[in-house]
Design a protein around this motif. Structure first.
Motif, mmCIF file in Angstrom:
data_model
loop_
_atom_site.group_PDB
_atom_site.id
_atom_site.type_symbol
_atom_site.label_atom_id
_atom_site.label_comp_id
_atom_site.label_asym_id
_atom_site.label_seq_id
_atom_site.Cartn_x
_atom_site.Cartn_y
_atom_site.Cartn_z
ATOM 1 N N ASN A 20 0.824 -1.209 0.000
ATOM 2 C CA ASN A 20 0.000 0.000 0.000
ATOM 3 C C ASN A 20 0.860 1.263 0.000
ATOM 4 N N THR A 47 -7.781 -8.244 4.411
ATOM 5 C CA THR A 47 -7.584 -9.431 3.576
ATOM 6 C C THR A 47 -8.072 -10.629 4.377
ATOM 7 N N VAL A 61 -5.530 -10.302 -3.197
ATOM 8 C CA VAL A 61 -4.908 -8.972 -3.131
ATOM 9 C C VAL A 61 -4.334 -8.682 -4.524
ATOM 10 N N VAL A 62 -3.826 -7.488 -4.715
ATOM 11 C CA VAL A 62 -3.223 -7.137 -5.996
ATOM 12 C C VAL A 62 -1.700 -7.126 -5.826
ATOM 13 N N ALA A 67 -4.486 -9.652 -9.774
ATOM 14 C CA ALA A 67 -5.229 -10.209 -8.644
ATOM 15 C C ALA A 67 -4.634 -11.577 -8.317
ATOM 16 N N ARG A 84 -1.068 -4.438 -3.059
ATOM 17 C CA ARG A 84 -2.170 -3.582 -2.598
ATOM 18 C C ARG A 84 -3.218 -4.439 -1.927
ATOM 19 N N THR A 85 -3.690 -3.943 -0.799
ATOM 20 C CA THR A 85 -4.788 -4.614 -0.103
ATOM 21 C C THR A 85 -5.975 -3.665 -0.057
ATOM 22 N N VAL A 86 -7.086 -4.176 0.438
ATOM 23 C CA VAL A 86 -8.315 -3.384 0.457
ATOM 24 C C VAL A 86 -8.156 -2.113 1.295
ATOM 25 N N LEU A 89 -7.844 1.374 -0.457
ATOM 26 C CA LEU A 89 -8.874 1.949 -1.330
ATOM 27 C C LEU A 89 -9.497 3.222 -0.770
ATOM 28 N N MET A 119 -10.691 -6.085 -4.744
ATOM 29 C CA MET A 119 -9.320 -6.129 -5.241
ATOM 30 C C MET A 119 -9.253 -6.802 -6.610
ATOM 31 N N THR A 122 -10.309 -4.047 -8.841
ATOM 32 C CA THR A 122 -9.240 -3.042 -8.891
ATOM 33 C C THR A 122 -8.165 -3.466 -9.888
#
Ligand code: FES
Ligand code: FES
Length: 180
Positions: A20, A47, A61-62, A67, A84-86, A89, A119, A122
């Motif tokens: 992040n 997550t 996760v991204v 993904a 990246r995690t939620v 956002l 995610m 995303t």
């Protein structure tokens, strides 16, 4: 590059990754999976973990724009990669456009699967493609199992987000500074 060290008989591995937008360096057991690393070491409990064997998709996760099911990845495999995690956002208390659309379309019930859908969408938004069809959205989210919604509103929310937010790539991938 990760390096190994020894504590007792257990070899430990040093991992440096960007999560992040923040660079993180940690020493981890080589078999610690990425989902547990994110949740237990970094406190990123958005997550979720279900099956821990790659079936349910809750842990999505991204990673470097893709993904990924984080229970199928070892923490040491995050070395040098961008995650990246939620939690990345929303800004303060403000939902990002994708989250807002999920809310408005009632695309969640218990919400356990929601971080994984967010995610997955995303990552899809970052691919710079045009609006996918409902069928294509269904294929893309097929790796996330939801026992509550019947998927209809999830598909509608993602479809609407693509249609209404042509700047979605930027929404989906803000600069690292914006994530701090
Ligand atoms: S917890 Fe990772 S796929 Fe189920
Ligand atoms: S909203 Fe409950 S599992 Fe998807």
């Amino acid at each position: 590059m990760s390096t190994a060290s020894e504590v007792g008989t257990e070899p430990l591995v040093t991992v440096t990754t960007t999560v992040n937008g923040q660079e993180v360096t940690a020493t981890v057991p080589p078999r610690l999976h990425a989902a547990d690393f994110l949740r237990q070491r970094l406190g990123l409990t958005g997550t979720h973990v279900g099956c821990e064997q790659g079936s349910c998709g809750m842990c999505t996760v991204v990673v470097d724009g893709e993904a990924v099911k984080s229970c199928l990845l070892l923490a040491c495999q995050l070395d040098g990669r961008s995650v990246r995690t939620v939690e990345s956002l929303a800004e303060d208390d403000r939902l990002n456009p994708l989250q807002q659309t999920f809310k408005e379309e009632h695309a969640l019930q218990c919400g356990f699967c929601t971080p994984a859908f967010l995610m997955t969408a995303t990552a899809l938004g970052q691919q710079g493609r045009g609006c996918p069809s409902r069928e294509e959205i269904r294929e893309e989210i097929a790796g996330v199992l939801c026992r509550c919604t019947g998927y209809e509103n999830v598909v509608t929310a993602i479809e609407r987000w693509f249609a209404e937010h042509p700047q979605r790539a930027e929404d989906a991938d803000p600069s690292p500074e914006a994530l701090r």
